[in-house]
Design an enzyme around this catalytic site. Structure first.
Site, mmCIF file in Angstrom:
data_model
loop_
_atom_site.group_PDB
_atom_site.id
_atom_site.type_symbol
_atom_site.label_atom_id
_atom_site.label_comp_id
_atom_site.label_asym_id
_atom_site.label_seq_id
_atom_site.Cartn_x
_atom_site.Cartn_y
_atom_site.Cartn_z
ATOM 1 N N ASP A 13 -14.638 -7.438 -14.554
ATOM 2 C CA ASP A 13 -13.744 -6.650 -13.705
ATOM 3 C C ASP A 13 -13.238 -7.525 -12.560
ATOM 4 O OD1 ASP A 13 -12.281 -4.468 -12.952
ATOM 5 O OD2 ASP A 13 -13.934 -3.370 -12.037
ATOM 6 N N GLY A 14 -12.081 -7.171 -12.031
ATOM 7 C CA GLY A 14 -11.505 -7.863 -10.898
ATOM 8 C C GLY A 14 -11.078 -6.866 -9.837
ATOM 9 N N GLU B 107 -8.766 -10.139 -12.665
ATOM 10 C CA GLU B 107 -9.162 -9.631 -13.986
ATOM 11 C C GLU B 107 -9.244 -10.791 -14.980
ATOM 12 O OE1 GLU B 107 -10.111 -6.684 -14.773
ATOM 13 O OE2 GLU B 107 -9.190 -5.231 -13.410
ATOM 14 N N ASP C 89 -11.736 -2.852 -18.068
ATOM 15 C CA ASP C 89 -10.940 -1.642 -17.846
ATOM 16 C C ASP C 89 -9.461 -1.966 -17.678
ATOM 17 O OD1 ASP C 89 -10.789 -2.728 -15.308
ATOM 18 O OD2 ASP C 89 -12.063 -1.217 -14.359
ATOM 19 N N HIS D 90 -14.411 3.604 -13.707
ATOM 20 C CA HIS D 90 -14.986 4.649 -12.856
ATOM 21 C C HIS D 90 -15.328 5.910 -13.647
ATOM 22 C CE1 HIS D 90 -13.762 2.052 -9.592
ATOM 23 N NE2 HIS D 90 -12.517 2.079 -10.031
ATOM 24 N N ASP E 273 -17.501 -3.760 -11.148
ATOM 25 C CA ASP E 273 -16.609 -3.323 -10.081
ATOM 26 C C ASP E 273 -17.265 -3.524 -8.717
ATOM 27 O OD1 ASP E 273 -14.156 -1.678 -9.185
ATOM 28 O OD2 ASP E 273 -15.826 -0.523 -8.365
#
Length: 300
Positions: A13-14, A52, A77, A130, A140
């Site tokens: 994740d970024g 990302e 995501d 999320h 995250d």
């Protein structure tokens, strides 16, 4: 005799505040014996898409360094990232890194690295952000921590030390694969002075950069507000002059993925503007912005 554990899945994740602004990325690697390896870092001025990509690069570099021949599943995501790597990159390369509208492809340097690292051993899997998926949530948290100038404590597992695993209790990978309620399975923080491998990147972010960000947080907040005002000014000019913009251009303006634009329907509200779908030209959808707070002759 101990055998080397197998990487089962990787989450990436970024995060970025300001876009461009301070950013961070996070990676969580899950092994078949329950071991976990976490990575992450910061960049002082970057974008969400860059972070990302940076996370995916770090994940794939780690996978290659492991020498593992068994395939893995890489979870992200970012649908944009998946589409870039699995769909669009072939055409971009064939067209000399030009998009359909003739404009240059953004982040070509990072995409070239990703394309070189990608292989049939990597199964790219989209996970809804999320949604309670512990792997995604942990990535995250790592990325956002670095982006805010904080250095999180990361669980580390050395690929060269096959006789050691992390202290129990550590949840098995299957628990991390679900979208169930988040369970904190870590009873203590793990640290190591010897990282599993050096992560190289085009961004060259460092943990020291994160410390520098922390010292300049008030400045960064002001800079982020300046960036926001500039974004809103651009949106106002687009609306005032009646310019039509594509889905990707609108997504860049809103700092979201293009899919988040096209999935909203033909008309919706964004901040001070009513966004309307006007028409399609070729493979592009054109959108119009109109100040929603000035409809009906009312001034702001």
């Amino acid at each position: 005799m101990s055998t080397k554990p197998t990487i089962q899945s990787i989450y990436t994740d970024g995060a970025c505040t300001g876009n461009p602004g301070p950013g961070g990325w996070g990676v969580v690697v899950y092994f078949d014996d329950g071991s976990i390896h976490e990575m992450g870092d910061a960049s002082q001025r970057t974008t969400n898409n860059k972070m990302e990509m940076q996370a995916a690069i770090a994940a794939l570099q780690y996978f290659h360094a492991s020498g593992q021949t068994e395939p893995i599943t890489l979870h992200t995501d970012s649908e944009y990232l998946i589409n870039c790597v699995t769909k669009w990159v072939k055409n971009w390369k064939r067209k000399g890194w030009k998009k359909a509208d003739g404009n240059p492809v953004q982040n070509q340097d990072l995409l070239e690295i990703l394309d070189e690292l990608n292989s049939r051993k990597v199964n790219w899997q989209h996970v809804r952000g999320h949604s309670g998926n512990i792997g995604n949530e942990r990535c995250d948290a790592i990325a956002r921590s670095f982006a805010s100038g904080k250095i999180p404590s990361l669980q580390q597992f050395s690929l060269t030390d096959v006789h050691k695993t992390l202290p129990s209790p550590v949840a098995k990978v299957s628990k991390y694969e679900t979208n169930s309620t988040i369970i904190d399975t870590r009873t203590q923080e793990i640290s190591t002075s010897t990282p599993a491998l050096e992560i190289t990147s085009m961004e060259q972010p460092t943990a020291q950069a994160a410390a520098a960000i922390e010292e300049k947080l008030p400045e960064n907040r002001v800079e982020q507000l300046r960036n926001l005002v500039e974004t809103l000014r651009i949106a106002d000019e687009i609306a005032e002059k009646g310019y039509l913009i594509t889905s990707s251009e609108l997504a860049d303006l809103m700092d979201v993925h293009a899919s988040a634009v096209t999935s909203r329907g033909d008309q919706w509200r964004w901040r001070n503007w009513i966004v309307s779908r006007v028409r399609r030209e070729g493979n592009q959808i054109l959108w119009e912005l109109e100040r929603g707070d000035q409809l009906g002759g009312e001034d702001e």
